[in-house]
Every structure is written in structure tokens, then in C-alpha cells.
Design a protein around this motif. Sequence first.
Motif, PDB file in Angstrom:
ATOM      1  N   ASP A  73      -8.313   5.700   5.629  1.00  0.00           N
ATOM      2  CA  ASP A  73      -8.029   5.577   4.199  1.00  0.00           C
ATOM      3  C   ASP A  73      -9.008   6.411   3.382  1.00  0.00           C
TER       4      ASP A  73
ATOM      5  N   ASN B 169      -6.209   2.840  11.272  1.00  0.00           N
ATOM      6  CA  ASN B 169      -5.907   3.289   9.910  1.00  0.00           C
ATOM      7  C   ASN B 169      -7.071   4.063   9.319  1.00  0.00           C
TER       8      ASN B 169
ATOM      9  N   ASN C 205      -1.351   3.797  10.361  1.00  0.00           N
ATOM     10  CA  ASN C 205      -1.340   5.222  10.682  1.00  0.00           C
ATOM     11  C   ASN C 205      -1.059   5.461  12.158  1.00  0.00           C
TER      12      ASN C 205
ATOM     13  N   ARG D 280      -6.214   0.039   0.757  1.00  0.00           N
ATOM     14  CA  ARG D 280      -5.229  -0.388   1.750  1.00  0.00           C
ATOM     15  C   ARG D 280      -5.924  -1.060   2.944  1.00  0.00           C
TER      16      ARG D 280
ATOM     17  N   GLY E 146       0.825  -1.199   0.000  1.00  0.00           N
ATOM     18  CA  GLY E 146       0.000   0.000   0.000  1.00  0.00           C
ATOM     19  C   GLY E 146       0.862   1.253   0.000  1.00  0.00           C
TER      20      GLY E 146
END
Length: 212
Positions: free
Chosen positions: A116, A114, A104, A121, A52
Amino acid sequence: MTPTQIYYENLANTTMKNLKKRHFECHYCKTAKEATELAITLVSSGSTVSFGGSMTLAESGMADRLKELDDITLLDRSKANSPEEIAEIYHKSLNSDYYFMSSNAITSDGELVNVDGTGNRVAALIYGPKNVIILAGMNKVAPSLEEAVSRVRNVASPINANRLNRQTPCAATGLCSDCLSPDCICSHTVITRRSAPADRIKVILIGESLGY
Ligand code: SF4
């Protein structure tokens, strides 16, 4: 060791204890170089590998190291010539043997956070690739879920918005205002609280500051 290195190692030990409870495979490496070499040993010859978008993978040298391997099939979107080819790589990546990414944020209690924009991803993180290998600098570790989400919204996303030249409020102010603007990069917030199957998600914590 420097005081920062001692701090990173102590915090990594705490975080790994909690990652293991949640059935993540986990490792700690003092440097990005050690981490990339370890990650390579986790990949079987003849496998299909994808990754990713990630500043950590770029800064650590992981993305370049994968491109050097001649015994794997690498699905590399930088080789795509059109949006259609990029979409095809995203779809094929969901069937890969190994998917590389960063996170993240990671809580010291062992959860991955995370956010997105497109979702390719986090889709791969949740389901599809047989293995997910996460490289993350210790700067990504936050002491609570609330602070992890705040870190993504108020640090990672504004910097990413600047990097991607997005016209978002955070790009101008440095702070998230929970926007719904056309350029918003925050469509999906995914909290991964355990790995299922066990050890499918492998987390390599690195005693350096990498990505954002
Ligand atoms: S929701 Fe909008 S303002 Fe907030 S971090 Fe994401 S893009 Fe920036």
C-alpha cells in the motif's frame, strides 16, 4: 469446464484448505457475478460498509452492487469533495462493520500479500473493521511468498503506477527497482499469515482473472 476453469478450481481447493488452517473464512465462486451475490449475503442489514481502492471490486461489479443497497450505510470516498473529506472517510472506515477489498496476491499456502502507498487499506485489513471481505480472482494466487511479493512489485504496482499516473521507475520499465521516489506507491508491505479473530477476514476466490 475449460482447462483454465479446472485449473482455477483445483488451485482454489488447495488454497482454501490452507486458508482455513489459518482461520480465514473462505469461499470459491466460479464467476464474479456469483461472488458479488455471495458477498451481499455476508453483510447484515443496517450495517456500516466501506471499501478500499480496488480494480477487482470495480471489474467484478462489487463496488456498484454495494452502492445499490439501501439498507446499509456506505462510506464511499468517491463522494468526498476534498482531501479532508477523504481522510475523514478513511478514519471512519476503520470503525465499519464490513470492509471490502481485494488482495494484491495470495499464496497457495494461504497467506495474503498487500502493498500500500497511503496505508489506509492495509490498516483496515489489520485492525478496526469487524469483518473484512476480500474478493480475489485466481490470477492473484502465487505458489510462494517470494513469488507473491514479486508479483505485486513487478506486475500489480507498475500497472497501478501507470493507472495513477505516477512518475516511478516501474511505470517506465515495467519492473520494480525498489525506488524511494516521491511518487512511490509502495510504502507498506503487509503479509497476513492468519485471521485473528478467526473468520474476521473472509476470502472469496473467483475462478476468473480480475484486477492486477
Ligand atoms: S518500489 Fe517504486 S519501482 Fe518498485 S514497484 Fe513500488 S513504485 Fe514501482
